[in-house]
Design a protein around this motif. Sequence first.
Motif, PDB file in Angstrom:
ATOM      1  N   PHE A   1       2.604  85.049  37.158  1.00 47.49           N
ATOM      2  CA  PHE A   1       2.774  83.895  38.037  1.00 47.49           C
ATOM      3  C   PHE A   1       4.255  83.565  38.150  1.00 47.49           C
ATOM      4  CE2 PHE A   1      -1.325  83.451  35.844  1.00 47.49           C
ATOM      5  CZ  PHE A   1      -2.192  83.354  36.923  1.00 47.49           C
ATOM      6  N   ARG A   2       4.721  83.288  39.401  1.00 46.23           N
ATOM      7  CA  ARG A   2       6.150  83.060  39.636  1.00 46.23           C
ATOM      8  C   ARG A   2       6.362  81.950  40.667  1.00 46.23           C
ATOM      9  NH1 ARG A   2       5.476  88.643  39.399  1.00 46.23           N
ATOM     10  NH2 ARG A   2       6.531  89.623  37.626  1.00 46.23           N
ATOM     11  N   GLN A   3       7.617  81.493  40.756  1.00 41.49           N
ATOM     12  CA  GLN A   3       8.047  80.521  41.766  1.00 41.49           C
ATOM     13  C   GLN A   3       7.178  79.257  41.732  1.00 41.49           C
ATOM     14  OE1 GLN A   3       8.371  82.427  45.605  1.00 41.49           O
ATOM     15  NE2 GLN A   3       9.577  84.137  44.804  1.00 41.49           N
ATOM     16  N   PHE A   4       7.255  78.566  40.625  1.00 37.24           N
ATOM     17  CA  PHE A   4       6.424  77.375  40.415  1.00 37.24           C
ATOM     18  C   PHE A   4       6.958  76.169  41.177  1.00 37.24           C
ATOM     19  CE2 PHE A   4       5.290  80.068  36.908  1.00 37.24           C
ATOM     20  CZ  PHE A   4       3.972  79.755  36.618  1.00 37.24           C
ATOM     21  N   SER A   5       6.026  75.325  41.627  1.00 34.39           N
ATOM     22  CA  SER A   5       6.342  74.055  42.279  1.00 34.39           C
ATOM     23  C   SER A   5       5.501  72.957  41.647  1.00 34.39           C
ATOM     24  CB  SER A   5       6.051  74.118  43.785  1.00 34.39           C
ATOM     25  OG  SER A   5       6.849  75.092  44.415  1.00 34.39           O
ATOM     26  N   PRO A   6       6.060  71.730  41.500  1.00 34.49           N
ATOM     27  CA  PRO A   6       5.313  70.647  40.857  1.00 34.49           C
ATOM     28  C   PRO A   6       4.366  69.942  41.825  1.00 34.49           C
ATOM     29  CG  PRO A   6       7.530  69.922  41.390  1.00 34.49           C
ATOM     30  CD  PRO A   6       7.458  71.367  41.789  1.00 34.49           C
ATOM     31  N   TYR A   7       3.210  69.539  41.295  1.00 34.12           N
ATOM     32  CA  TYR A   7       2.232  68.757  42.054  1.00 34.12           C
ATOM     33  C   TYR A   7       1.765  67.600  41.175  1.00 34.12           C
ATOM     34  CZ  TYR A   7       1.956  72.731  45.244  1.00 34.12           C
ATOM     35  OH  TYR A   7       2.255  73.740  46.134  1.00 34.12           O
ATOM     36  N   ALA A   8       1.699  66.415  41.756  1.00 40.40           N
ATOM     37  CA  ALA A   8       1.216  65.239  41.034  1.00 40.40           C
ATOM     38  C   ALA A   8      -0.298  65.157  41.183  1.00 40.40           C
ATOM     39  CB  ALA A   8       1.876  63.974  41.575  1.00 40.40           C
ATOM     40  N   LEU A   9      -1.020  65.350  40.079  1.00 41.28           N
ATOM     41  CA  LEU A   9      -2.474  65.384  40.108  1.00 41.28           C
ATOM     42  C   LEU A   9      -3.030  64.539  38.968  1.00 41.28           C
ATOM     43  CD1 LEU A   9      -2.939  69.245  40.546  1.00 41.28           C
ATOM     44  CD2 LEU A   9      -2.946  67.533  42.358  1.00 41.28           C
TER      45      LEU A   9
ATOM     46  N   ARG B   1       0.732  74.855  50.937  1.00 40.59           N
ATOM     47  CA  ARG B   1      -0.502  74.667  50.161  1.00 40.59           C
ATOM     48  C   ARG B   1      -0.659  73.188  49.820  1.00 40.59           C
ATOM     49  NH1 ARG B   1      -0.310  77.947  44.714  1.00 40.59           N
ATOM     50  NH2 ARG B   1       1.674  76.839  44.709  1.00 40.59           N
ATOM     51  N   VAL B   2      -1.892  72.708  49.936  1.00 37.22           N
ATOM     52  CA  VAL B   2      -2.252  71.368  49.491  1.00 37.22           C
ATOM     53  C   VAL B   2      -3.205  71.528  48.318  1.00 37.22           C
ATOM     54  CG1 VAL B   2      -3.307  69.166  50.103  1.00 37.22           C
ATOM     55  CG2 VAL B   2      -1.978  70.427  51.814  1.00 37.22           C
ATOM     56  N   VAL B   3      -2.942  70.814  47.237  1.00 37.49           N
ATOM     57  CA  VAL B   3      -3.757  70.920  46.033  1.00 37.49           C
ATOM     58  C   VAL B   3      -4.662  69.699  45.929  1.00 37.49           C
ATOM     59  CG1 VAL B   3      -3.736  71.207  43.526  1.00 37.49           C
ATOM     60  CG2 VAL B   3      -1.910  72.208  44.921  1.00 37.49           C
ATOM     61  N   ASN B   4      -5.938  69.928  45.638  1.00 34.74           N
ATOM     62  CA  ASN B   4      -6.952  68.877  45.554  1.00 34.74           C
ATOM     63  C   ASN B   4      -6.962  67.988  46.805  1.00 34.74           C
ATOM     64  OD1 ASN B   4      -7.384  69.938  43.040  1.00 34.74           O
ATOM     65  ND2 ASN B   4      -6.754  68.116  41.896  1.00 34.74           N
TER      66      ASN B   4
ATOM     67  N   VAL C   1      -6.772  71.139  38.397  1.00 37.47           N
ATOM     68  CA  VAL C   1      -6.720  71.797  39.705  1.00 37.47           C
ATOM     69  C   VAL C   1      -8.146  72.152  40.112  1.00 37.47           C
ATOM     70  CG1 VAL C   1      -5.833  73.743  41.037  1.00 37.47           C
ATOM     71  CG2 VAL C   1      -4.432  72.727  39.225  1.00 37.47           C
ATOM     72  N   ALA C   2      -8.648  71.467  41.136  1.00 38.69           N
ATOM     73  CA  ALA C   2     -10.041  71.653  41.545  1.00 38.69           C
ATOM     74  C   ALA C   2     -10.183  72.402  42.863  1.00 38.69           C
ATOM     75  CB  ALA C   2     -10.733  70.299  41.659  1.00 38.69           C
ATOM     76  N   ALA C   3      -9.183  72.273  43.761  1.00 34.77           N
ATOM     77  CA  ALA C   3      -9.328  72.860  45.097  1.00 34.77           C
ATOM     78  C   ALA C   3      -7.956  73.174  45.691  1.00 34.77           C
ATOM     79  CB  ALA C   3     -10.088  71.907  46.013  1.00 34.77           C
ATOM     80  N   ILE C   4      -7.954  74.092  46.635  1.00 35.83           N
ATOM     81  CA  ILE C   4      -6.727  74.536  47.308  1.00 35.83           C
ATOM     82  C   ILE C   4      -7.009  74.667  48.802  1.00 35.83           C
ATOM     83  CG2 ILE C   4      -5.073  76.437  47.594  1.00 35.83           C
ATOM     84  CD1 ILE C   4      -4.604  75.035  45.006  1.00 35.83           C
ATOM     85  N   ASP C   5      -6.037  74.267  49.607  1.00 36.71           N
ATOM     86  CA  ASP C   5      -6.087  74.499  51.050  1.00 36.71           C
ATOM     87  C   ASP C   5      -4.692  74.945  51.462  1.00 36.71           C
ATOM     88  OD1 ASP C   5      -6.563  74.611  53.735  1.00 36.71           O
ATOM     89  OD2 ASP C   5      -7.135  72.498  53.966  1.00 36.71           O
TER      90      ASP C   5
END
Length: 285
Positions: A211-219, A254-257, A56-60
């Motif tokens: 930390f709660r309410q997790f969602s998966p991200y393909a990175l 949220r968008v990851v990387n 995980v490098a960046a968040i928007d």
Amino acid sequence: MKQAFRGFLYVFFVFFAAGCADFRTVTIEEWPTESVELSEDLAELYRDVSEASKVVAAIDGYADIWIRTPKRGEHLYGTVQLERSKDTRIIVSAGVVGWPVADMLFRPDSLFVHDMLNNRLLVGRNHPDNLEKILGLGAGYEFLSDVLAGVVAVDEPVQSIERVYKGAGKVSFVVVVEGGKKELLVNPLTRNIEGLLFIDSRGRKQVEVHFRQFSPYALEGKTVNLPGEIDVMMFNPGVDGNGKRELVIAYDERVVNPADLDIQFKMPENVKIIDLDRVVQLPWM
């Protein structure tokens, strides 16, 4: 100097007041207490969670943020853009109206807060003292960056694990770090870090995060679960009773990387500049 901050105080009253009715506080969870041996399976679990955070490098994203200090309780809405341990920008909007009222840029060595309504710019070092003046949380910047990203940096090797506990389907690793210890709460089924605890060299709790309410991200070819809600408690026994500060972050989107993340902060012109390094404490905190 007091007069210079009177308008800034008004700004925060305006855009924080809209969210006070639905103020959220952190939820405290029990930590495992049954001491167990560090098996190879548990060591592998520790290695897995250590590696997961590194992709995980960046968040928007867009988030609701609640802050509670011994003197105030605030709710703000913000666009959050960050590159971990680099620049972070938070654009704060005024409640249900959605007007941008503050633009904050945090760099590893400096910070800038543009008070748009009163045409002022607060500047200073990116130091825990100045972060506390702005956010009410005297945290180090790297920690704050990771919390906003919803990740935990685990750089210590397996050999740094001092103890392991189990209980209620969770595992916690007590790790020796500079200045004390940190404890990681891990769900062994999902391999998510669900909690973080910092304890100083005198055995006093300094920071607790859930930390709660997790969602998966393909990175990077991996599936990484990130929390949609982050609860933070910070303690200072010598200030205001227990000196506890609370921070709740809830991401709406949220968008990851993101490939096109471009953190741009335009320095305002013709504004009054206030040096945070010369102010002991802001009156609105």
